[in-house]
Design an enzyme around this catalytic site. Structure first.
Site, PDB file in Angstrom:
ATOM      1  N   ARG A 102      -2.980   3.416  -9.317  1.00 40.96           N
ATOM      2  CA  ARG A 102      -2.995   3.399 -10.980  1.00 40.96           C
ATOM      3  C   ARG A 102      -3.408   2.181 -10.838  1.00 40.96           C
ATOM      4  NH1 ARG A 102       1.824   5.537  -8.646  1.00 40.96           N
ATOM      5  NH2 ARG A 102       2.315   8.051  -8.893  1.00 40.96           N
TER       6      ARG A 102
ATOM      7  N   LYS B 285       5.666   4.005  -8.451  1.00 41.14           N
ATOM      8  CA  LYS B 285       6.230   4.136  -9.556  1.00 41.14           C
ATOM      9  C   LYS B 285       7.653   3.749  -9.141  1.00 41.14           C
ATOM     10  CE  LYS B 285       4.132   6.361 -12.979  1.00 41.14           C
ATOM     11  NZ  LYS B 285       4.170   7.947 -13.776  1.00 41.14           N
TER      12      LYS B 285
ATOM     13  N   HIS C  96      -7.767   6.438 -14.536  1.00 42.36           N
ATOM     14  CA  HIS C  96      -6.888   7.541 -14.552  1.00 42.36           C
ATOM     15  C   HIS C  96      -8.038   8.191 -13.756  1.00 42.36           C
ATOM     16  CE1 HIS C  96      -3.522  10.201 -13.486  1.00 42.36           C
ATOM     17  NE2 HIS C  96      -4.249  10.825 -13.957  1.00 42.36           N
TER      18      HIS C  96
ATOM     19  N   ARG D 292      -9.165   7.320 -10.147  1.00 40.28           N
ATOM     20  CA  ARG D 292      -7.800   7.707  -9.252  1.00 40.28           C
ATOM     21  C   ARG D 292      -8.249   8.670  -8.960  1.00 40.28           C
ATOM     22  NH1 ARG D 292      -2.072   6.936  -7.886  1.00 40.28           N
ATOM     23  NH2 ARG D 292      -1.154   8.386  -8.390  1.00 40.28           N
TER      24      ARG D 292
ATOM     25  N   HIS E  80       2.791   9.806  -4.360  1.00 39.16           N
ATOM     26  CA  HIS E  80       3.708  10.835  -4.859  1.00 39.16           C
ATOM     27  C   HIS E  80       4.720  10.849  -4.129  1.00 39.16           C
ATOM     28  CE1 HIS E  80      -0.131  12.565  -7.664  1.00 39.16           C
ATOM     29  NE2 HIS E  80       0.687  11.706  -7.711  1.00 39.16           N
TER      30      HIS E  80
ATOM     31  N   TYR F   5      -2.142  17.403  -9.606  1.00 38.56           N
ATOM     32  CA  TYR F   5      -2.917  16.187  -9.640  1.00 38.56           C
ATOM     33  C   TYR F   5      -4.215  16.649  -8.710  1.00 38.56           C
ATOM     34  CZ  TYR F   5      -3.516  11.073  -9.665  1.00 38.56           C
ATOM     35  OH  TYR F   5      -4.637   9.596 -10.494  1.00 38.56           O
TER      36      TYR F   5
END
Length: 331
Positions: free
Chosen positions: A182, A206, A277, A280, A303, A312
């Site tokens: 990201r 994240k 993005h 990615r 993820h 995705y």
């Protein structure tokens, strides 16, 4: 809903309060919830701010329908909130996110005793359409990463500062595509996060989760050039240990990465608008096309759930055909 509760404790100050009404306010509850997200759930500052904005939106709606105390929040109010946004044209992704925030906040408030029950437990989320960003073909990705010094205008040899910016941009785009990070993760990298010998980069994703992501020889060469002849030119007192720097010597900003990408795309024929993005997503798609399994791509992207990776990534018709011909007995 609920009644007076003696000797309740304010979760922000830790002080004992005398009654339910003293703690059952939106301000105190939201403040405690946001602190819970930041300190216990290890959510990023950006995520905490987004949750804060969503809860402020809910509170504004609740006030508009005559509800001023948190204790009056119920499922009907929450459904009306979502319905109003839907009627005003809010995107499905926005509705799904805000429903998720409401459920999380309601569960937290119920655990703390500020709501008699978890009023959002049965709050449904709108189905989010599986919209995917555009992706580059492998050839387009190759052309984009090959621009380099060709993007420097003028016939005179570039000066040290201009060269430093060009080699930085090379390294940024090479690493962005090589690692499928990201853009916020890329900009957050420090010098110590790069293992040049093993060609690995430590990425903080994240929820504070860390992962080690490999990168290839082209990205290694670009990084070495940046670190040897680019970064020393731009580095200053405020650079710290940041891997990538802006022209003023401070940590590179995600908005600057978007500008870098836009400038490089303009130098390549046949590529439309593309966000970081999208780079990615392109890298993930190319991994799958090259034969990587979904579990490996999940780890690569950072993820938490394989379901996210399934949404995705593309499964191209060519890859589907190859899998059919290889595995189906009647192919």
């Amino acid at each position: 809903m609920g009644g007076a509760v003696a000797d309740s404790r304010d979760p922000v100050s830790g002080n004992v309060t005398a009654s339910w009404d003293a703690v059952a306010s939106w301000d105190v509850a939201v403040c405690a919830y946001l602190r819970h997200l930041a300190t216990e759930r290890n959510r990023s500052p950006e995520t905490v701010r987004a949750y804060q904005a969503d809860l402020a939106h809910l509170r504004k709606y609740a006030h508009g329908v005559g509800l001023d105390e948190l204790t009056g929040l119920d499922l009907g109010v929450l459904r009306g909130w979502l319905a109003g946004m839907r009627a005003n044209g809010a995107a499905s992704a926005t509705l799904a996110r805000r429903a998720s925030v409401a459920r999380s906040f309601s569960a937290f408030a119920a655990r703390r005793g500020w709501l008699a029950t978890d009023v959002a437990e049965r709050l449904a989320s709108p189905r989010r359409p599986a919209t995917l960003p555009d992706v580059l073909t492998a050839t387009q990705a190759w052309d984009l990463l090959a621009t380099g010094l060709r993007s420097v205008s003028g016939s005179d040899p570039p000066g040290p500062a201009q060269t430093a910016v060009v080699v930085r941009d090379d390294a940024v785009l090479e690493l962005l595509y090589a690692t499928a990070t990201r853009v916020s993760e890329l900009c957050g990298l420090d010098l110590d996060d790069v293992d040049d010998e093993r060609r690995l980069v430590r990425v903080r994703g994240k929820g504070g989760r860390e992962r080690a992501v490999p990168f290839g020889v082209p990205a290694q060469r670009a990084l070495r050039t940046w670190l040897e002849i680019g970064r020393p030119v731009l580095a200053g007192a405020g650079s710290g240990r940041a891997l990538f720097l802006g022209v003023r010597g401070r940590r590179l900003d995600p908005r600057a990465v978007r500008r870098i990408l836009d400038a490089r795309i303009a130098a390549v024929d046949g590529i439309g608008s593309m966000s970081p993005h999208g780079i990615r997503h392109s890298a993930a798609t190319h991994l799958l096309e090259g034969g990587a399994d979904l579990r490996s791509v999940q780890e690569f992207l950072g993820h938490a759930s394989p379901a996210t990776t399934q949404i995705y990534t593309h499964v191209t018709p060519e890859r589907l055909r190859a899998a059919f011909e290889q595995g189906h007995p009647r192919a």
